[in-house]
Design an enzyme around this catalytic site. Structure first.
Site, PDB file in Angstrom:
ATOM      1  N   LYS A  54     -25.906 -10.298  16.618  1.00 12.10           N
ATOM      2  CA  LYS A  54     -24.522 -10.717  16.372  1.00 12.10           C
ATOM      3  C   LYS A  54     -24.477 -12.146  15.816  1.00 12.10           C
ATOM      4  O   LYS A  54     -23.683 -12.463  14.954  1.00 12.10           O
ATOM      5  CB  LYS A  54     -23.751 -10.611  17.695  1.00 12.10           C
ATOM      6  CG  LYS A  54     -22.490 -11.414  17.805  1.00 12.10           C
ATOM      7  CD  LYS A  54     -21.333 -10.667  17.194  1.00 12.10           C
ATOM      8  CE  LYS A  54     -19.978 -11.257  17.451  1.00 12.10           C
ATOM      9  NZ  LYS A  54     -19.865 -12.670  17.618  1.00 12.10           N
ATOM     10  N   GLY A  67     -29.060 -11.951  20.508  1.00 11.30           N
ATOM     11  CA  GLY A  67     -28.342 -10.866  19.833  1.00 11.30           C
ATOM     12  C   GLY A  67     -28.263 -11.079  18.334  1.00 11.30           C
ATOM     13  O   GLY A  67     -28.039 -12.200  17.870  1.00 11.30           O
ATOM     14  N   HIS A 114     -23.956  -8.870  26.051  1.00 12.41           N
ATOM     15  CA  HIS A 114     -24.848  -9.667  26.907  1.00 12.41           C
ATOM     16  C   HIS A 114     -25.633  -8.748  27.847  1.00 12.41           C
ATOM     17  O   HIS A 114     -26.837  -8.929  28.053  1.00 12.41           O
ATOM     18  CB  HIS A 114     -24.042 -10.625  27.796  1.00 12.41           C
ATOM     19  CG  HIS A 114     -23.242 -11.651  27.059  1.00 12.41           C
ATOM     20  ND1 HIS A 114     -21.872 -11.706  27.115  1.00 12.41           N
ATOM     21  CD2 HIS A 114     -23.628 -12.693  26.269  1.00 12.41           C
ATOM     22  CE1 HIS A 114     -21.439 -12.736  26.402  1.00 12.41           C
ATOM     23  NE2 HIS A 114     -22.483 -13.339  25.866  1.00 12.41           N
ATOM     24  N   GLY A 142     -21.736 -17.192  29.128  1.00 15.73           N
ATOM     25  CA  GLY A 142     -20.876 -16.526  30.105  1.00 15.73           C
ATOM     26  C   GLY A 142     -19.777 -15.707  29.461  1.00 15.73           C
ATOM     27  O   GLY A 142     -19.859 -15.365  28.285  1.00 15.73           O
ATOM     28  N   ALA A 143     -18.726 -15.377  30.264  1.00 11.33           N
ATOM     29  CA  ALA A 143     -17.697 -14.415  29.863  1.00 11.33           C
ATOM     30  C   ALA A 143     -18.431 -13.153  29.390  1.00 11.33           C
ATOM     31  O   ALA A 143     -18.240 -12.682  28.265  1.00 11.33           O
ATOM     32  CB  ALA A 143     -16.765 -14.989  28.800  1.00 11.33           C
ATOM     33  N   LEU A 144     -19.267 -12.653  30.261  1.00  9.79           N
ATOM     34  CA  LEU A 144     -20.229 -11.608  29.876  1.00  9.79           C
ATOM     35  C   LEU A 144     -19.535 -10.298  29.499  1.00  9.79           C
ATOM     36  O   LEU A 144     -18.559  -9.896  30.123  1.00  9.79           O
ATOM     37  CB  LEU A 144     -21.212 -11.372  31.025  1.00  9.79           C
ATOM     38  CG  LEU A 144     -22.041 -12.591  31.447  1.00  9.79           C
ATOM     39  CD1 LEU A 144     -23.017 -12.214  32.566  1.00  9.79           C
ATOM     40  CD2 LEU A 144     -22.806 -13.199  30.274  1.00  9.79           C
ATOM     41  N   HIS A 145     -20.066  -9.656  28.481  1.00 14.95           N
ATOM     42  CA  HIS A 145     -19.578  -8.352  28.032  1.00 14.95           C
ATOM     43  C   HIS A 145     -20.788  -7.451  27.824  1.00 14.95           C
ATOM     44  O   HIS A 145     -21.937  -7.877  28.051  1.00 14.95           O
ATOM     45  CB  HIS A 145     -18.742  -8.495  26.762  1.00 14.95           C
ATOM     46  CG  HIS A 145     -19.413  -9.287  25.672  1.00 14.95           C
ATOM     47  ND1 HIS A 145     -20.549  -8.843  25.022  1.00 14.95           N
ATOM     48  CD2 HIS A 145     -19.139 -10.507  25.151  1.00 14.95           C
ATOM     49  CE1 HIS A 145     -20.928  -9.735  24.134  1.00 14.95           C
ATOM     50  NE2 HIS A 145     -20.090 -10.770  24.197  1.00 14.95           N
TER      51      HIS A 145
END
Ligand code: AMP
Length: 284
Positions: free
Chosen positions: A151, A149, A37, A31-34
């Site tokens: 990342k 990702g 995501h 979550g805390a999507l950016h």
């Protein structure tokens, strides 16, 4: 978008879709999507009939209780973003739903040297927790493809290994790291940085780019030292590692060999916030 909170209901629903020849793509998140995501979701939508996103802040992968407590939670905004992207399904389970018998795992996943290097070394138990939750999520969704990702480069290697260990018929798709215009890798943890820290955080990407520019000509040790100095002079209070590794095996490398591809990886703290990033050095 349909939101499922119960694992069993989701599995039954997806099985029906699979019986109707629908392909399922899965994007697990905390979550805390950016935009990072969201790029995984968009990519997944292009390649599958149905896209399932999960949001679950997995307690078993946090080796630091404070990091877990402070992990950003923005569920209502996340739902709006997922709806805007036309994501088909959101799996939003509780801790009890994922771990009905408690969070202690009886199982030990043999992920070899990945357990003891880089993230594994500085976050003991982290990848066991990642394997525990990903095994559970994959057993609920049973997707054709899973999207991760770059990342989290080492995490991609760990999950590839997990898929092999469990002999799961799922294809792993790794997507490139989305960055802010100046180069900072997008991360949910960036929300905890103030404006000055966001500027300072750029030193990670700049160090990676510098290593990329010089890795064929300057000894790795020297490059790593230069990067550490750069990070320190930009306010990084603690550096867990600056390493150059074989991009295939993730063995830490000391000298450049022309036949190999390399990745540079950094983990460092700005105040209490731990940031990670990496760059494939041969990719330019
Ligand atoms: P997280 O919510 O941090 O567990 O991340 C969920 C997925 O999004 C993981 O596969 C991450 O590697 C991926 N991800 C995180 N940040 C980025 C980014 N900046 N670009 C692309 N993917 C990302």
């Amino acid at each position: 978008m349909i939101i499922f909170k119960q694992a069993e209901t989701l599995t039954t629903y997806l099985q029906k879709q699979k019986d109707n020849n629908q392909t399922i793509g899965f994007v697990p998140t905390m979550g805390a999507l950016h935009a990072g995501h969201l790029s995984l979701i968009s990519g997944c939508k292009k390649e599958n009939d149905l896209t399932v996103c999960s949001i679950f802040v997995n307690p078993t992968q946090f080796n630091d209780a404070k990091d877990f407590e402070k992990y950003p939670v923005t569920i209502s905004d996340d739902i709006l973003e997922l709806e805007r992207l036309d994501c088909d399904i959101l799996f939003l389970p509780s801790v009890k739903e994922i771990y009905p018998d408690g969070t202690a795992s009886a199982k030990v996943y043999n992920i070899g040297h990945l357990e003891t290097i880089l993230e594994g070394k500085f976050r003991p138990g982290h990848f066991q927790g990642v394997c525990q939750v990903v095994e559970k999520l994959l057993s609920v969704v049973i997707p054709h493809k899973i999207y991760l990702g770059q990342k989290d480069f080492q995490q991609c290697k760990v999950i590839q290994r997990l898929i092999e260990i469990l002999e799961l018929p799922v294809e792993l798709k790794i997507r490139k790291t989305m960055r802010e215009p100046a180069g900072l890798a997008m991360s949910s943890r960036n929300m905890r940085l103030n404006t000055t820290e966001k500027e300072q955080a750029l030193a990670i990407y700049q160090s990676l780019k510098l290593i990329q520019k010089k890795f064929k000509h300057i000894p790795f040790q020297q490059l790593k030292e230069e990067s550490k100095l750069k990070l320190q002079s930009n306010g990084f209070s603690k550096i867990d590692y600056v390493e150059i590794a074989d991009a295939q095996t993730l063995e830490i490398s000391e000298v450049y060999e022309t036949t190999k591809n390399y990745v540079a990886l950094i983990a460092a703290f700005l105040g209490e916030v731990r940031l990670i990033d990496n760059l494939l050095l041969n990719d330019y």
